[in-house]
Design a protein around this motif. Structure first.
Motif, PDB file in Angstrom:
ATOM      1  N   THR A 158       0.824  -1.202   0.000  1.00  0.00           N
ATOM      2  CA  THR A 158       0.000   0.000   0.000  1.00  0.00           C
ATOM      3  C   THR A 158       0.861   1.255   0.000  1.00  0.00           C
ATOM      4  O   THR A 158       0.572   2.227  -0.712  1.00  0.00           O
ATOM      5  CB  THR A 158      -0.947  -0.010   1.218  1.00  0.00           C
ATOM      6  OG1 THR A 158      -1.920  -1.045   1.049  1.00  0.00           O
ATOM      7  CG2 THR A 158      -1.672   1.317   1.378  1.00  0.00           C
ATOM      8  N   SER A 161       2.406   1.902  -3.346  1.00  0.00           N
ATOM      9  CA  SER A 161       1.385   2.418  -4.256  1.00  0.00           C
ATOM     10  C   SER A 161       1.104   3.888  -3.957  1.00  0.00           C
ATOM     11  O   SER A 161       0.955   4.702  -4.874  1.00  0.00           O
ATOM     12  CB  SER A 161       0.099   1.593  -4.118  1.00  0.00           C
ATOM     13  OG  SER A 161       0.338   0.243  -4.453  1.00  0.00           O
ATOM     14  N   ARG A 169      -2.056  -4.260  -5.779  1.00  0.00           N
ATOM     15  CA  ARG A 169      -3.347  -4.846  -5.417  1.00  0.00           C
ATOM     16  C   ARG A 169      -3.074  -6.116  -4.614  1.00  0.00           C
ATOM     17  O   ARG A 169      -2.525  -7.080  -5.151  1.00  0.00           O
ATOM     18  CB  ARG A 169      -4.136  -5.236  -6.672  1.00  0.00           C
ATOM     19  CG  ARG A 169      -4.595  -4.033  -7.486  1.00  0.00           C
ATOM     20  CD  ARG A 169      -3.758  -3.829  -8.737  1.00  0.00           C
ATOM     21  NE  ARG A 169      -3.998  -2.501  -9.285  1.00  0.00           N
ATOM     22  CZ  ARG A 169      -5.056  -2.189 -10.021  1.00  0.00           C
ATOM     23  NH1 ARG A 169      -5.941  -3.129 -10.325  1.00  0.00           N
ATOM     24  NH2 ARG A 169      -5.208  -0.967 -10.458  1.00  0.00           N
ATOM     25  N   ALA A 234      -6.704   2.253 -10.641  1.00  0.00           N
ATOM     26  CA  ALA A 234      -6.091   2.478  -9.332  1.00  0.00           C
ATOM     27  C   ALA A 234      -7.025   3.224  -8.386  1.00  0.00           C
ATOM     28  O   ALA A 234      -7.113   2.895  -7.204  1.00  0.00           O
ATOM     29  CB  ALA A 234      -4.778   3.237  -9.509  1.00  0.00           C
ATOM     30  N   TRP A 237      -9.505   1.401  -6.033  1.00  0.00           N
ATOM     31  CA  TRP A 237      -9.037   0.690  -4.848  1.00  0.00           C
ATOM     32  C   TRP A 237      -9.007   1.582  -3.618  1.00  0.00           C
ATOM     33  O   TRP A 237      -9.030   1.084  -2.487  1.00  0.00           O
ATOM     34  CB  TRP A 237      -7.642   0.101  -5.095  1.00  0.00           C
ATOM     35  CG  TRP A 237      -7.685  -1.059  -6.030  1.00  0.00           C
ATOM     36  CD1 TRP A 237      -7.805  -1.007  -7.388  1.00  0.00           C
ATOM     37  CD2 TRP A 237      -7.661  -2.431  -5.680  1.00  0.00           C
ATOM     38  NE1 TRP A 237      -7.845  -2.273  -7.902  1.00  0.00           N
ATOM     39  CE2 TRP A 237      -7.754  -3.171  -6.887  1.00  0.00           C
ATOM     40  CE3 TRP A 237      -7.551  -3.126  -4.476  1.00  0.00           C
ATOM     41  CZ2 TRP A 237      -7.750  -4.562  -6.905  1.00  0.00           C
ATOM     42  CZ3 TRP A 237      -7.544  -4.511  -4.497  1.00  0.00           C
ATOM     43  CH2 TRP A 237      -7.646  -5.221  -5.699  1.00  0.00           C
ATOM     44  N   ARG A 241      -4.845  -0.701  -0.454  1.00  0.00           N
ATOM     45  CA  ARG A 241      -4.692  -1.512  -1.663  1.00  0.00           C
ATOM     46  C   ARG A 241      -4.863  -3.013  -1.417  1.00  0.00           C
ATOM     47  O   ARG A 241      -4.637  -3.803  -2.334  1.00  0.00           O
ATOM     48  CB  ARG A 241      -3.319  -1.241  -2.278  1.00  0.00           C
ATOM     49  CG  ARG A 241      -3.188   0.142  -2.904  1.00  0.00           C
ATOM     50  CD  ARG A 241      -4.280   0.361  -3.959  1.00  0.00           C
ATOM     51  NE  ARG A 241      -4.089   1.585  -4.685  1.00  0.00           N
ATOM     52  CZ  ARG A 241      -3.454   1.677  -5.858  1.00  0.00           C
ATOM     53  NH1 ARG A 241      -2.950   0.589  -6.416  1.00  0.00           N
ATOM     54  NH2 ARG A 241      -3.341   2.839  -6.460  1.00  0.00           N
TER      55      ARG A 241
END
Length: 320
Positions: A158, A161, A169, A234, A237, A241
């Motif tokens: 996470t 990201s 993911r 993206a 989400w 994530r």
């Protein structure tokens, strides 16, 4: 689009590779190359694009960097040391599940192309003093080394990201059953073997009580969800994530009854019921009742009954 699958020689990795070969694209972009990577180079699946099998030790950073030299656009990170082994051999679990996944994340970061990274986590991240029914906001509180390793790397997925290094993911997989092949070192291995072996005319032992509840999903469904995980944008989400995939909850007794409904009573007679305190203790730390509302909202698939799992095993994977 270039695709990398770690754990690409395992049963889920091979099924995923075949599914991607059949689909031929991700997010509308044609797949042009796929790499199946595992400790020993797997036999590549057949596809209309180039597929290669390569040897990869994710615990070795140089080996991981080499696998990312071609800058894959989508990475499906399935490679892991399973639960029972991670609990019994702490250093190996740490090397593969924690440091190995960090090697994947770092290599993806330094590739510089913000690849999609689909990571297989586990419901073992839950446990301890939490509600019996888990929802999307239940805190992670693993009670095994395997669960702790998965939870730690979820946090980093996470964060990577959030920083824009990757498009991550994380999927918390239910127990995948019925798995083909042979029993492995996972504490949950019996959840396949007590169906797989009897359906193939062999005996198998159940180490937990027959009223033990299991959160499960079929291989077909899990593979479909792995493929789907790369599709939502993206922003869909949100800030977290990682999520729990849909599954179903049955007790062992109910699952055996479902097998009998599909395949007759002979198979159930081949199950023995000798308890194993080591396995029971690990399994008692897992949760079996989840409300995966975010996953359902994002379009992930859910099984309808364990009878389907038995039918699909007979159709897809039974040893003939």
């Amino acid at each position: 689009m270039r695709v990398l699958i770690t754990g690409g020689g395992g049963f889920l990795g091979v099924k995923l590779a075949k599914a991607l070969a059949k689909k031929g694209e991700i997010r509308g972009r044609e797949i042009t190359h796929m790499t199946q990577a595992d400790l020993f180079a797997p036999e590549p699946v057949k596809a209309d694009f180039e597929v290669e099998g390569v040897a990869l030790d994710i615990g070795d950073r140089a080996s991981v960097d080499a696998a990312f030299a071609a800058k894959p656009d989508a990475v499906f990170h399935l490679a892991a040391v399973v639960s029972g082994q991670a609990e019994a051999e702490f250093d190996i679990g740490l090397r593969v599940n924690l440091h190995g996944t960090l090697n994947i994340l770092e290599a993806a970061r330094h590739a510089g192309n913000q690849p999609i990274v689909v990571f297989t986590s586990s419901v073992a991240v839950y446990g301890g003093e939490i509600p019996d029914v888990i929802d999307d906001f239940t805190i992670l509180n693993p009670q095994t080394s395997y669960g702790a390793q998965k939870a730690a790397t979820e946090m980093m997925l996470t964060d990577y990201s959030r920083k824009g290094f990757i498009d991550g993911r994380g999927l918390r997989l239910p127990t995948v059953t019925v798995r083909p092949g042979k029993p492995n070192a996972a504490a949950s291995s019996f959840m396949s073997s007590i169906f797989r072996e009897p359906l193939q005319g062999e005996s198998a032992n159940c180490p937990v009580s027959e009223d033990y509840p299991i959160w499960f999903s079929a291989p077909r469904t899990v593979v479909a969800n792995l493929v789907h995980a790369a599709e939502p944008p993206a922003e869909a989400w949100g800030e977290n994530r990682c999520l729990a995939l849909p599954g179903l909850t049955n007790t062992v007794r109910e699952m055996v009854e479902a097998m009998t409904n599909v395949a007759g009573s002979n198979a159930a007679g081949l199950i023995t019921w000798n308890p194993d305190p080591f396995v029971q203790k690990i399994c008692d730390g897992w949760r079996a009742h989840l409300k995966p509302e975010k996953a359902l909202r994002l379009g992930f698939h859910q099984d309808k009954s364990f009878e389907d799992n038995i039918r699909w095993f007979i159709e897809d994977d039974i040893r003939r």
